[in-house]
Design a protein around this motif. Structure first.
Motif, PDB file in Angstrom:
ATOM      1  N   ALA A 184       0.769  -1.197  -0.013  1.00  0.00           N
ATOM      2  CA  ALA A 184      -0.043   0.137  -0.013  1.00  0.00           C
ATOM      3  C   ALA A 184       0.969   1.082  -0.009  1.00  0.00           C
ATOM      4  CB  ALA A 184      -0.972   0.077   1.081  1.00  0.00           C
ATOM      5  N   VAL A 185       0.318   2.433   0.411  1.00  0.00           N
ATOM      6  CA  VAL A 185       1.093   3.600   0.461  1.00  0.00           C
ATOM      7  C   VAL A 185       2.653   3.424   0.981  1.00  0.00           C
ATOM      8  CG1 VAL A 185       1.078   5.967   1.191  1.00  0.00           C
ATOM      9  CG2 VAL A 185      -1.018   4.970   0.716  1.00  0.00           C
ATOM     10  N   THR A 186       2.723   3.155   1.903  1.00  0.00           N
ATOM     11  CA  THR A 186       4.086   3.242   2.367  1.00  0.00           C
ATOM     12  C   THR A 186       5.152   2.340   1.857  1.00  0.00           C
ATOM     13  OG1 THR A 186       3.250   3.774   4.707  1.00  0.00           O
ATOM     14  CG2 THR A 186       5.544   2.836   4.646  1.00  0.00           C
ATOM     15  N   ASN A 187       4.690   1.091   1.774  1.00  0.00           N
ATOM     16  CA  ASN A 187       5.713   0.272   0.972  1.00  0.00           C
ATOM     17  C   ASN A 187       5.760   0.546  -0.455  1.00  0.00           C
ATOM     18  OD1 ASN A 187       6.899  -1.013   3.098  1.00  0.00           O
ATOM     19  ND2 ASN A 187       5.622  -3.207   2.962  1.00  0.00           N
ATOM     20  N   ARG A 188       4.931   1.169  -1.124  1.00  0.00           N
ATOM     21  CA  ARG A 188       5.120   1.731  -2.647  1.00  0.00           C
ATOM     22  C   ARG A 188       6.127   2.861  -2.422  1.00  0.00           C
ATOM     23  NH1 ARG A 188      -1.503   2.120  -4.419  1.00  0.00           N
ATOM     24  NH2 ARG A 188      -1.706  -0.110  -3.722  1.00  0.00           N
ATOM     25  N   ALA A 189       6.105   3.718  -1.873  1.00  0.00           N
ATOM     26  CA  ALA A 189       7.094   4.668  -1.528  1.00  0.00           C
ATOM     27  C   ALA A 189       8.373   4.189  -1.043  1.00  0.00           C
ATOM     28  CB  ALA A 189       6.709   5.716  -0.239  1.00  0.00           C
ATOM     29  N   ALA A 247      -3.716  -9.629  -0.881  1.00  0.00           N
ATOM     30  CA  ALA A 247      -4.892  -9.245  -1.476  1.00  0.00           C
ATOM     31  C   ALA A 247      -4.517  -7.917  -2.043  1.00  0.00           C
ATOM     32  CB  ALA A 247      -5.910  -8.992  -0.468  1.00  0.00           C
ATOM     33  N   PRO A 248      -3.806  -8.050  -3.276  1.00  0.00           N
ATOM     34  CA  PRO A 248      -3.388  -6.921  -3.967  1.00  0.00           C
ATOM     35  C   PRO A 248      -4.718  -6.294  -4.773  1.00  0.00           C
ATOM     36  CG  PRO A 248      -2.724  -8.753  -5.105  1.00  0.00           C
ATOM     37  CD  PRO A 248      -3.269  -9.175  -3.686  1.00  0.00           C
ATOM     38  N   LEU A 275      -0.629  -1.911 -10.916  1.00  0.00           N
ATOM     39  CA  LEU A 275      -0.153  -1.195 -11.873  1.00  0.00           C
ATOM     40  C   LEU A 275       1.095  -0.563 -11.479  1.00  0.00           C
ATOM     41  CD1 LEU A 275      -0.504   0.598 -14.511  1.00  0.00           C
ATOM     42  CD2 LEU A 275      -2.125   2.047 -13.027  1.00  0.00           C
ATOM     43  N   TYR A 276       1.429   0.019 -10.045  1.00  0.00           N
ATOM     44  CA  TYR A 276       2.286   0.711  -9.512  1.00  0.00           C
ATOM     45  C   TYR A 276       3.563  -0.251  -9.490  1.00  0.00           C
ATOM     46  CZ  TYR A 276       4.874   3.932  -6.382  1.00  0.00           C
ATOM     47  OH  TYR A 276       5.807   4.946  -6.087  1.00  0.00           O
ATOM     48  N   GLY A 334       8.619  -7.373 -10.067  1.00  0.00           N
ATOM     49  CA  GLY A 334       7.280  -8.518 -10.011  1.00  0.00           C
ATOM     50  C   GLY A 334       6.687  -8.493  -8.684  1.00  0.00           C
ATOM     51  N   LEU A 335       5.047  -8.337  -8.449  1.00  0.00           N
ATOM     52  CA  LEU A 335       4.505  -8.221  -7.573  1.00  0.00           C
ATOM     53  C   LEU A 335       4.070  -9.910  -7.202  1.00  0.00           C
ATOM     54  CD1 LEU A 335       2.893  -7.142  -5.194  1.00  0.00           C
ATOM     55  CD2 LEU A 335       1.114  -6.817  -6.783  1.00  0.00           C
ATOM     56  N   LEU A 336       4.530 -10.286  -5.829  1.00  0.00           N
ATOM     57  CA  LEU A 336       3.986 -11.837  -5.489  1.00  0.00           C
ATOM     58  C   LEU A 336       2.726 -11.585  -4.980  1.00  0.00           C
ATOM     59  CD1 LEU A 336       4.992 -14.567  -5.492  1.00  0.00           C
ATOM     60  CD2 LEU A 336       6.269 -13.759  -3.295  1.00  0.00           C
TER      61      LEU A 336
END
Length: 440
Positions: free
Chosen positions: A12-17, A35-36, A42-43, A50-52
């Motif tokens: 989410a917000v923090t780990n995307r940053a 649960a993406p 998209l991010y 790669g999103l696991l």
């Protein structure tokens, strides 16, 4: 540089940053999410990682063993299998605070506590700005600290420090660290009250001669954890370096403001004012800047905010109160009241709410925890269960008398009926105005 990946658990917000910063610095990153949503996918695609998705619990031992470090999303339950796997593998679990401190040497002024964090953080920032010190507010806000450090303007960062971040911090050492208070909370995330307390206390784990610790003299838990190392500054309503005396707020021997000059002067608000002044002055603010900010501060929405007054009844929105401790403070500040309480319990004992039963004319219980609220006040004051906020407002208004307050101070989270405490408070306020407007 190690080519072992940094695992970001929750995207989410923090780990995307965090991910963006790590990628820019050339680190191998693997974001993981149980649960993406499409925004997360998209991010990750935009960053080229790669999103696991939804790993099996049995996969975590290998994932943790192959990782260089794990960064959990704030609010990840302590029961999540990644944390046990990391402990077994000896893989460090770190926070965004740890990374930000590694990447940026500017001072951070951190504020933690069960209640009042946002108010004290924003007010301290206003005091510093009024003193000519450019700052940025970060942490448990819309802007993670790892994102805030991108900006060149701030000379320092005022950080709202949640237990979710502090509990996983391994090296974070704020220049100024303030602990406001302690009461049970977030037991839906922390495994026990002991774990929650330890996470808060981590604020001061690395205090030394270069740090200032701001201690609430009125809270015995906070006092018991005050560090032996470094500079210690205290605040309290009756006693402390920052205190209320002779109808005024003082910093040592210097008067900051008379209480009658302030827009908000209920006891818990005065405590917040003192804490903010202590944090700001430890960070370099001067008394004139502190005073200017105090006199202009009108408070934040959904925190014992007066919505309206009609026929001698005052209506207050305190939707931000999501713990019994906060709800009790609100009741004490408004006097005789009809209390609207309930919502989604965060694993807390609601029984302590009955400590203020003698100040309540009645209680209107709402949401998933309505029956728990009813049990908490059983035999202490009348309780009615309402099936909607519309019914709750109408019932509370009918039960109030001239001189009373109708107080929405739920002591619970909002996520049964609403998407946020702000949405809940806004709906309550709208219903109050509609009710008053429709009254003869």
């Amino acid at each position: 540089m190690s080519r072992a990946p940094v695992l970001l658990v929750g995207f989410a917000v923090t780990n995307r940053a965090v991910c963006a910063q790590l990628v820019e610095r050339g680190h191998l990153v693997v974001p993981v999410d149980d649960a993406p949503d499409d925004h997360a996918r998209l991010y990750a695609e935009e960053l080229g990682v790669g999103l696991l998705e939804q790993p099996d619990p049995d996969d975590w031992p290998a994932l943790a063993a192959d990782a260089r470090a794990i960064v959990p999303t704030p609010g990840l339950p302590e029961s999540h299998p990644c944390l046990g796997a990391a402990a077994d593998a000896g893989t460090p679990v770190i926070s965004e605070f740890d990374l930000a401190q590694q990447w940026d040497a500017r001072p951070t002024l951190a504020v933690t506590g069960t209640n009042g964090k946002t108010t004290v953080t924003l007010l301290a920032a206003a005091m510093l700005e009024a003193s000519g010190i450019p700052v940025s507010v970060a942490g448990n806000t819309e802007t993670p600290l790892v994102e805030a450090i991108r900006a060149d303007r701030p000379e320092a960062f005022v950080v709202e420090a949640s237990s979710f971040r502090l509990g996983h911090s391994q090296c974070y050492r704020p220049t100024v660290g303030a602990w406001l208070n302690f009461a049970p909370d977030h037991l839906d995330v922390h495994e026990s009250l002991t774990s929650y307390r330890a996470a808060k206390a981590a604020l001061w784990n690395r205090a030394d001669e270069h740090t200032t610790s701001v201690v609430n003299r009125d809270d015995p838990v906070v006092v018991a954890h005050a560090p032996d190392e470094g500079r210690v500054v205290t605040f309290g309503l009756d006693d402390g370096d920052f205190r209320v005396s002779e109808g005024a707020l003082w910093a040592w021997s210097e008067k900051l403001a008379d209480t009658f000059e302030l827009h908000r002067s209920q006891p818990h608000e005065l405590s917040n004012h003192l804490a903010a002044a202590a944090v700001a002055m430890a960070g370099g603010a001067h008394a004139q800047g502190v005073r200017a900010a105090l006199l202009s501060w009108t408070g934040l929405p959904h925190r014992v905010a007066l919505v309206a007054e009609h026929d001698g009844v005052r209506f207050f929105d305190d939707s931000k109160a999501t713990t019994p401790h906060a709800a009790c403070a609100a009741v004490r500040s408004v006097g005789r009241a009809v209390l609207i309480a309930g919502g989604r319990n965060k694993g807390l004992d609601l029984g302590p709410m009955a400590e203020v039963a003698d100040q309540l004319r009645s209680v209107v219980a709402i949401g998933e925890a309505a029956e728990e609220v009813q049990r908490a006040f059983a035999g202490r004051c009348p309780v009615t269960i309402a099936g909607s906020m519309e019914e709750a407002v109408r019932t509370a208004a009918e039960g109030a008398r001239s001189g009373d307050a109708v107080l929405l101070s739920p002591g619970c989270a909002s996520f049964d009926w609403y998407g946020s405490y702000a949405e809940r408070g806004d709906h309550f306020s709208l219903l109050v105005r509609e009710l008053i407007g429709g009254s003869p």
